[in-house]
Design a protein around this motif. Structure first.
Motif, PDB file in Angstrom:
ATOM      1  N   ARG A 179       0.839  -1.181   0.000  1.00  0.00           N
ATOM      2  CA  ARG A 179       0.000   0.000   0.000  1.00  0.00           C
ATOM      3  C   ARG A 179       0.882   1.241   0.000  1.00  0.00           C
ATOM      4  NH1 ARG A 179      -1.839   1.522   5.539  1.00  0.00           N
ATOM      5  NH2 ARG A 179       0.285   2.206   5.331  1.00  0.00           N
ATOM      6  N   PHE A 180       0.420   2.278  -0.656  1.00  0.00           N
ATOM      7  CA  PHE A 180       1.086   3.564  -0.489  1.00  0.00           C
ATOM      8  C   PHE A 180       0.018   4.623  -0.278  1.00  0.00           C
ATOM      9  CE2 PHE A 180       0.772   2.362  -4.907  1.00  0.00           C
ATOM     10  CZ  PHE A 180       0.214   3.455  -5.528  1.00  0.00           C
ATOM     11  N   TYR A 181       0.328   5.622   0.512  1.00  0.00           N
ATOM     12  CA  TYR A 181      -0.611   6.707   0.751  1.00  0.00           C
ATOM     13  C   TYR A 181      -0.214   7.892  -0.107  1.00  0.00           C
ATOM     14  CZ  TYR A 181      -3.194   4.842   4.724  1.00  0.00           C
ATOM     15  OH  TYR A 181      -4.020   4.121   5.515  1.00  0.00           O
ATOM     16  N   ARG A 182      -1.189   8.559  -0.735  1.00  0.00           N
ATOM     17  CA  ARG A 182      -0.874   9.717  -1.555  1.00  0.00           C
ATOM     18  C   ARG A 182      -0.472  10.887  -0.662  1.00  0.00           C
ATOM     19  NH1 ARG A 182      -5.066  10.547  -6.141  1.00  0.00           N
ATOM     20  NH2 ARG A 182      -6.318  10.296  -4.288  1.00  0.00           N
ATOM     21  N   GLN A 183      -1.197  11.051   0.415  1.00  0.00           N
ATOM     22  CA  GLN A 183      -0.897  12.137   1.352  1.00  0.00           C
ATOM     23  C   GLN A 183      -1.059  11.569   2.749  1.00  0.00           C
ATOM     24  OE1 GLN A 183      -3.879  15.089   1.412  1.00  0.00           O
ATOM     25  NE2 GLN A 183      -2.638  16.588   2.501  1.00  0.00           N
ATOM     26  N   THR A 184      -0.089  11.752   3.614  1.00  0.00           N
ATOM     27  CA  THR A 184      -0.163  11.044   4.881  1.00  0.00           C
ATOM     28  C   THR A 184      -0.318  11.950   6.096  1.00  0.00           C
ATOM     29  OG1 THR A 184       2.240  10.951   4.941  1.00  0.00           O
ATOM     30  CG2 THR A 184       1.096   9.011   4.130  1.00  0.00           C
ATOM     31  N   VAL A 185       0.096  13.212   6.000  1.00  0.00           N
ATOM     32  CA  VAL A 185      -0.005  14.081   7.171  1.00  0.00           C
ATOM     33  C   VAL A 185      -0.681  15.406   6.803  1.00  0.00           C
ATOM     34  CG1 VAL A 185       1.260  15.358   8.941  1.00  0.00           C
ATOM     35  CG2 VAL A 185       2.031  13.083   8.283  1.00  0.00           C
ATOM     36  N   VAL A 186      -1.722  15.739   7.532  1.00  0.00           N
ATOM     37  CA  VAL A 186      -2.428  17.007   7.312  1.00  0.00           C
ATOM     38  C   VAL A 186      -2.025  17.966   8.431  1.00  0.00           C
ATOM     39  CG1 VAL A 186      -4.692  18.121   7.215  1.00  0.00           C
ATOM     40  CG2 VAL A 186      -4.372  15.839   6.231  1.00  0.00           C
ATOM     41  N   GLU A 187      -1.596  19.198   8.068  1.00  0.00           N
ATOM     42  CA  GLU A 187      -1.209  20.176   9.082  1.00  0.00           C
ATOM     43  C   GLU A 187      -2.314  21.218   9.222  1.00  0.00           C
ATOM     44  OE1 GLU A 187       2.832  21.963   8.884  1.00  0.00           O
ATOM     45  OE2 GLU A 187       1.784  23.849   9.315  1.00  0.00           O
ATOM     46  N   ARG A 189      -4.128  24.365  12.259  1.00  0.00           N
ATOM     47  CA  ARG A 189      -3.842  25.199  13.441  1.00  0.00           C
ATOM     48  C   ARG A 189      -4.951  25.013  14.469  1.00  0.00           C
ATOM     49  NH1 ARG A 189       1.054  28.474  13.365  1.00  0.00           N
ATOM     50  NH2 ARG A 189       1.661  28.490  11.175  1.00  0.00           N
ATOM     51  N   ASP A 190      -4.583  24.917  15.733  1.00  0.00           N
ATOM     52  CA  ASP A 190      -5.602  24.814  16.771  1.00  0.00           C
ATOM     53  C   ASP A 190      -6.070  26.224  17.136  1.00  0.00           C
ATOM     54  OD1 ASP A 190      -3.867  26.000  18.609  1.00  0.00           O
ATOM     55  OD2 ASP A 190      -3.359  24.139  19.625  1.00  0.00           O
ATOM     56  N   ARG A 195       0.354  24.612  15.682  1.00  0.00           N
ATOM     57  CA  ARG A 195       0.166  23.592  14.651  1.00  0.00           C
ATOM     58  C   ARG A 195      -0.217  22.252  15.266  1.00  0.00           C
ATOM     59  NH1 ARG A 195       4.707  26.230  12.905  1.00  0.00           N
ATOM     60  NH2 ARG A 195       4.492  27.279  10.875  1.00  0.00           N
ATOM     61  N   TYR A 196      -1.095  21.533  14.580  1.00  0.00           N
ATOM     62  CA  TYR A 196      -1.285  20.121  14.910  1.00  0.00           C
ATOM     63  C   TYR A 196      -1.346  19.328  13.624  1.00  0.00           C
ATOM     64  CZ  TYR A 196      -6.310  20.604  13.875  1.00  0.00           C
ATOM     65  OH  TYR A 196      -7.515  20.832  13.272  1.00  0.00           O
ATOM     66  N   TYR A 197      -1.170  18.033  13.762  1.00  0.00           N
ATOM     67  CA  TYR A 197      -1.036  17.171  12.584  1.00  0.00           C
ATOM     68  C   TYR A 197      -2.000  15.992  12.676  1.00  0.00           C
ATOM     69  CZ  TYR A 197       3.147  19.939  12.181  1.00  0.00           C
ATOM     70  OH  TYR A 197       4.008  20.979  12.087  1.00  0.00           O
ATOM     71  N   TRP A 198      -2.473  15.586  11.548  1.00  0.00           N
ATOM     72  CA  TRP A 198      -3.397  14.449  11.499  1.00  0.00           C
ATOM     73  C   TRP A 198      -2.862  13.474  10.462  1.00  0.00           C
ATOM     74  CZ3 TRP A 198      -8.133  15.518  14.327  1.00  0.00           C
ATOM     75  CH2 TRP A 198      -8.907  14.365  14.506  1.00  0.00           C
ATOM     76  N   ILE A 199      -2.576  12.236  10.922  1.00  0.00           N
ATOM     77  CA  ILE A 199      -2.076  11.221   9.996  1.00  0.00           C
ATOM     78  C   ILE A 199      -3.260  10.573   9.305  1.00  0.00           C
ATOM     79  CG2 ILE A 199      -0.807   9.044   9.771  1.00  0.00           C
ATOM     80  CD1 ILE A 199       0.799   9.909  12.247  1.00  0.00           C
TER      81      ILE A 199
END
Ligand code: MN
Length: 263
Positions: A179-187, A189-190, A195-199
């Motif tokens: 498997r490969f992910y096209r986009q893995t981390v979303v940045e 702002r709280d 900054r916060y990140y969502w995998i």
């Protein structure tokens, strides 16, 4: 009848484990030891830094405030010490566990832990899409486990089973897909501007015949035999040159050290 330990990573109150425990209960003595809450994607982690508690929910059903691997450990070395399980089954997970995802999966990691404890183990995961049914998947699990008990459980057994949402068109023995992910981390702002990140991201699969993913997309149940030896046997030879150089360098440094201390 043989003793079967049933666990999962979706938690003891999930629909999938209920269906699995009831189905396997028709062909074996079942004991359920499962996390008291969802532990999906907990991988093969063990809780070593705080105490764990076992709570009885009802006859033959127990919860642990830990991970799936904790459950398997506590069951084998504690709760079921007097009548250890002959087989461990995990699931039925809400969602597939294919290819590279197996090392993240708590469902599959429970079977890794069982395998380390030298017990045969099978993980069951259900594709979640329109028309999926835990009952149908549990029926297959009962058929499969029942047949394996009849034939005698092999000593080394570690199977990852994935079940499609559509009515089954067959059963395939498969290898893990990639498997490969096209986009893995979303940045983002709280509210305080930090900054916060969502995998996450959209998973994409290499479409290769013979893989677990290919079986599921063609409506077949996928059975992947696994083992825990992660050694890259091709790699053993590929590192010959580097290893020789490093070996010489380390021995040389050791010689230099002893010469220096002699002086
Ligand atoms: Mn899960």
């Amino acid at each position: 009848m043989i003793n079967v330990l049933v666990t999962n990573d979706d938690g003891v109150f999930s629909e999938g484990i209920k269906a699995l425990a009831e189905a396997i209960g028709e062909v074996a003595h079942v004991m359920v030891v499962a996390p008291d809450r969802e532990q999906s994607a907990s991988g093969h982690s063990l809780t070593l830094h705080h105490p764990l508690r076992i709570r009885k929910v009802r006859d033959h059903w127990f919860t642990v405030d830990g991970t799936p691997a904790d459950c398997v450990n506590l069951a084998i070395h504690g709760l079921l010490k007097e009548a250890p399980p002959d087989l461990v089954v995990s699931g039925i997970n809400f969602g597939l566990n294919l290819g590279n995802d197996v090392t993240y999966s708590g469902t599959v990691s429970a079977t890794f832990e069982a395998s380390l404890q030298k017990l045969p183990a099978i993980a069951f995961s259900q594709e979640v899409a329109e028309g999926f049914s835990f009952e149908r998947a549990a029926g297959f699990a009962r058929l499969m486990v029942g047949k394996m008990i009849e034939d005698g459980l092999p000593e080394r057994l570690l199977l990852n089973v994935n079940v499609p949402a559509d009515p089954y068109t067959g059963v395939a023995i498969t290898r893990l897909g990639h498997r490969f992910y096209r986009q893995t981390v979303v940045e983002k702002r709280d509210p305080r501007g930090r900054r916060y990140y969502w995998i996450g991201g959209v998973p994409e699969w290499e479409t290769e015949e013979g893989t677990d993913h290919a079986a599921i997309t063609s409506g077949r149940i996928s059975i992947t035999p696994l083992h825990l030896d992660l050694t890259d046997y091709h790699g053993l030879e590929g590192f010959d040159g580097l290893t020789r150089e490093l070996d010489q360098a380390v021995k040389q440094a050791d010689d230099d050290d002893s010469n220096a201390s002699d002086a």
